[in-house]
Design a protein around this motif. Structure first.
Motif, PDB file in Angstrom:
ATOM      1  N   LEU A  55       0.829  -1.199   0.000  1.00  0.00           N
ATOM      2  CA  LEU A  55       0.000   0.000   0.000  1.00  0.00           C
ATOM      3  C   LEU A  55       0.869   1.257   0.000  1.00  0.00           C
ATOM      4  O   LEU A  55       0.580   2.228  -0.718  1.00  0.00           O
ATOM      5  N   THR A  56       1.943   1.228   0.774  1.00  0.00           N
ATOM      6  CA  THR A  56       2.865   2.363   0.823  1.00  0.00           C
ATOM      7  C   THR A  56       3.527   2.568  -0.533  1.00  0.00           C
ATOM      8  O   THR A  56       3.683   3.704  -0.996  1.00  0.00           O
ATOM      9  N   SER A  57       3.900   1.485  -1.176  1.00  0.00           N
ATOM     10  CA  SER A  57       4.519   1.572  -2.495  1.00  0.00           C
ATOM     11  C   SER A  57       3.572   2.212  -3.503  1.00  0.00           C
ATOM     12  O   SER A  57       3.975   3.098  -4.276  1.00  0.00           O
ATOM     13  N   VAL A  58       2.321   1.802  -3.490  1.00  0.00           N
ATOM     14  CA  VAL A  58       1.335   2.388  -4.412  1.00  0.00           C
ATOM     15  C   VAL A  58       1.130   3.865  -4.090  1.00  0.00           C
ATOM     16  O   VAL A  58       1.032   4.699  -5.000  1.00  0.00           O
ATOM     17  N   PHE A  59       1.086   4.213  -2.803  1.00  0.00           N
ATOM     18  CA  PHE A  59       0.931   5.624  -2.417  1.00  0.00           C
ATOM     19  C   PHE A  59       2.069   6.460  -2.993  1.00  0.00           C
ATOM     20  O   PHE A  59       1.837   7.515  -3.583  1.00  0.00           O
ATOM     21  N   PHE A  60       3.316   6.001  -2.823  1.00  0.00           N
ATOM     22  CA  PHE A  60       4.449   6.782  -3.307  1.00  0.00           C
ATOM     23  C   PHE A  60       4.519   6.802  -4.836  1.00  0.00           C
ATOM     24  O   PHE A  60       4.982   7.794  -5.414  1.00  0.00           O
ATOM     25  N   GLU A  61       4.047   5.747  -5.499  1.00  0.00           N
ATOM     26  CA  GLU A  61       3.950   5.784  -6.959  1.00  0.00           C
ATOM     27  C   GLU A  61       2.948   6.858  -7.385  1.00  0.00           C
ATOM     28  O   GLU A  61       3.206   7.628  -8.318  1.00  0.00           O
ATOM     29  N   ASN A  62       1.803   6.915  -6.701  1.00  0.00           N
ATOM     30  CA  ASN A  62       0.801   7.951  -7.000  1.00  0.00           C
ATOM     31  C   ASN A  62       1.348   9.339  -6.724  1.00  0.00           C
ATOM     32  O   ASN A  62       1.094  10.279  -7.487  1.00  0.00           O
TER      33      ASN A  62
END
Length: 187
Positions: A55-62
């Motif tokens: 979830l953190t990875s997706v947040f930082f990608e966004n």
């Protein structure tokens, strides 16, 4: 996962020892049950940590996509917005509208993902027997960092929105003047 087979072997040994020593079978049963419960809890915790990392990875990608889009719009605004005729002026207005729409889409995606991530962190910090002050403070600190990053990016977006709106009004006025001149020439 590398140790899972060893844990199950140890549980098997405990079961075997319990069968051989009937007088200590309650002790061995309790040990096996405790170890099994601890192993299950560890697996659940690791799965939650994996979900948190994903979830953190997706947040930082966004966040990165949003920051890149902000940079693109800033470049669009900095470059000379020249036009030769009414059609190129209309194209410029369409590009501006497209950038505004993409900014809002990226902003919304990031806001949704940040809310999802902070809610997950809030739930994660309070679960299980490992909830301690250090974990709670770390979770609070992480949520603040997420909020700060979000605020910086949203401030940049709001500033760009103001510039885009101002520029759009000016370009629309120029378009109206051009159309008026065009009609005047036709008359």
């Amino acid at each position: 996962q590398a140790l899972e087979d060893q844990v199950w072997d140890l549980l098997y040994e405990a079961d075997k020892a319990a069968e051989e020593n009937k007088e200590n079978s309650q002790v061995y049963d309790a040990m096996a049950e405790t170890l099994g419960d601890a192993w299950d809890a560890l697996i659940i915790m690791l799965e939650k940590r994996q979900a948190l990392l994903e979830l953190t990875s997706v947040f930082f990608e966004n966040a990165l996509e949003f920051a890149v889009k902000i940079d693109q719009v800033e470049d669009f605004l900095k470059n000379a917005q020249e036009f030769d005729n009414i059609d190129s002026l209309r194209e410029l207005l369409l590009q501006q509208e497209h950038h505004t729409k993409e900014l809002l889409e990226k902003s919304l995606a990031l806001l949704n993902k940040s809310q999802e991530l902070t809610e997950f962190i809030e739930e994660f910090k309070c679960e299980g027997p490992n909830a301690n002050t250090e974990l709670i403070q770390g979770a609070h600190s992480s949520c603040l960092k997420i909020d700060n990053l979000l605020e910086v990016l949203q401030d940049r977006r709001r500033q760009l929105d103001r510039f885009l709106k101002h520029q759009r009004q000016g370009l629309e006025q120029v378009l109206q003047i051009c159309l008026w001149h065009q009609q005047e020439n036709q008359v």
